[in-house]
Design a protein around this motif. Sequence first.
Motif, PDB file in Angstrom:
ATOM      1  N   ASP A  43       0.844  -1.204   0.000  1.00 38.49           N
ATOM      2  CA  ASP A  43       0.000   0.000   0.000  1.00 38.49           C
ATOM      3  C   ASP A  43       0.876   1.250   0.000  1.00 38.49           C
ATOM      4  N   THR A  55      -0.105   2.951 -10.334  1.00 38.94           N
ATOM      5  CA  THR A  55      -1.151   3.469  -9.454  1.00 38.94           C
ATOM      6  C   THR A  55      -2.011   4.451 -10.251  1.00 38.94           C
ATOM      7  N   TYR A  59      -7.266   7.994  -6.082  1.00 37.01           N
ATOM      8  CA  TYR A  59      -7.806   6.766  -5.517  1.00 37.01           C
ATOM      9  C   TYR A  59      -7.768   6.791  -3.993  1.00 37.01           C
ATOM     10  N   PRO A  61      -6.659   4.368  -0.970  1.00 41.61           N
ATOM     11  CA  PRO A  61      -5.932   3.120  -0.707  1.00 41.61           C
ATOM     12  C   PRO A  61      -6.741   2.170   0.193  1.00 41.61           C
ATOM     13  N   MET A  63      -6.623  -2.280   0.293  1.00 41.31           N
ATOM     14  CA  MET A  63      -7.035  -3.452  -0.504  1.00 41.31           C
ATOM     15  C   MET A  63      -7.436  -4.622   0.382  1.00 41.31           C
ATOM     16  N   GLU A  64      -7.240  -4.465   1.687  1.00 43.64           N
ATOM     17  CA  GLU A  64      -7.486  -5.589   2.611  1.00 43.64           C
ATOM     18  C   GLU A  64      -8.208  -5.001   3.824  1.00 43.64           C
ATOM     19  N   GLY A  89      -8.978  -7.923  -2.211  1.00 48.89           N
ATOM     20  CA  GLY A  89      -9.245  -7.627  -3.614  1.00 48.89           C
ATOM     21  C   GLY A  89     -10.367  -6.619  -3.766  1.00 48.89           C
ATOM     22  N   ARG A  91     -11.640  -2.561  -2.919  1.00 54.67           N
ATOM     23  CA  ARG A  91     -10.881  -1.323  -3.160  1.00 54.67           C
ATOM     24  C   ARG A  91     -11.382  -0.230  -2.221  1.00 54.67           C
ATOM     25  N   SER A 100     -16.573  -4.271  -2.332  1.00 54.61           N
ATOM     26  CA  SER A 100     -15.760  -5.454  -2.636  1.00 54.61           C
ATOM     27  C   SER A 100     -16.554  -6.362  -3.562  1.00 54.61           C
ATOM     28  N   THR A 265      -1.332 -11.404  -5.940  1.00 54.97           N
ATOM     29  CA  THR A 265      -2.392 -10.934  -6.842  1.00 54.97           C
ATOM     30  C   THR A 265      -2.586 -11.894  -8.020  1.00 54.97           C
TER      31      THR A 265
END
Length: 323
Positions: A43, A55, A59, A61, A63-64, A89, A91, A100, A265
């Motif tokens: 990240d 990138t 956006y 940040p 992802m988890e 996965g 955002r 998600s 990924t």
Amino acid sequence: MKAIVVERLGPPEVMELRELPIPQPGPGEVRLRVEAVGINFADALAVSGEYLTRTKLPYTPGMEFAGVVDALGEGVSGVEVGQRVASLGGRGGLAEYALSPAAALIPVPGSFSAAQAAAFPVSYFTAYHGLKTLGRGREDEWVLVQAAAGALGTASIQLAKAMGMNVVAMASTEEKLQLARDLGADVTLLQDEPDRVQKVRDAAGGKGVPLILEVVGGPRFQESLDMAANQGRIIVIGNASREQANLRPVELMKRNLTVTGLWLTSLMMDGEATREAAQALSTLMAGGRVVPQVGPTYPLAQSARAFQDLLDRKTTGKVIIEP
Ligand code: NDP
């Protein structure tokens, strides 16, 4: 809702806290009320534009993350509003609400806190694939875990021990090594310890380690080759040093070494490998032997500090941000 927005690439302070509309789930998506976000080294690299993929700006940040399902998009089944899940996965996790794909949701044991749920997906799936899917680690074998007190490092020690392996752990401070020992590491060494190559080789019976999870890279990569046993497997997972490594293929020939890259990924697209990892992880976690290490926890407004602390090697376990 409050959310972090990145409009230009740079150090963590480019992240700004803003007011954004609550996102609407599209077909196949769910919306989560975010409770905790797991922050990965990736990240921080993405914010500065140094990650493996480009990138896209602007956006949010994250992802988890873990949270409670709050709305379902068209065609979503098998998930209920009110259920706590983790997403790997999704955002835009650094926000009060995030989307998600339903397919990216991971069920979490009911005993996990939101922070533990957010600390789990990236590190444990990566550790499993490094140790098993690609690393083909076996019971009683030695494995070298670098950055051993970090999110991936602590996950790797726990899983390796649960699989019956022997662990040599390396990290930059004594305090970090103590955490590695608390998690079961058999031998610990400072990253800058004199004669470390020989000491690692000696730890594994003088023959070197058969499996290395390489996350530091740069000039240290050559040391990993030197620490490896004949026919050793070196799994390249990260490049935390952000320095160039030189690999002379002839070095591999001399001791029959194998160097394998691992990127979670792209590995997630291998359905069979992902199912097998999920099954193995859920068995280990249900038994209570593997519990994600939650590290320092920050509020959303202090996201930049969280990212900077991670880059400055000040953190252990998984850095968590709670919106
Ligand atoms: P960590 O929580 O492990 O934090 C990063 C750690 O890297 C630091 O604590 C530090 O530990 C170590 N480090 C070594 N050299 C440096 C350096 N020059 N600058 C900063 N840190 C350094 O982060 P993660 O668990 O998120 O990631 C660990 C590594 O694994 C990263 O390289 C990351 O990119 C990689 N990774 C790769 C994945 C993949 O799919 N390929 C998935 C997940 C992680 P110490 O102070 O002990 O040296």
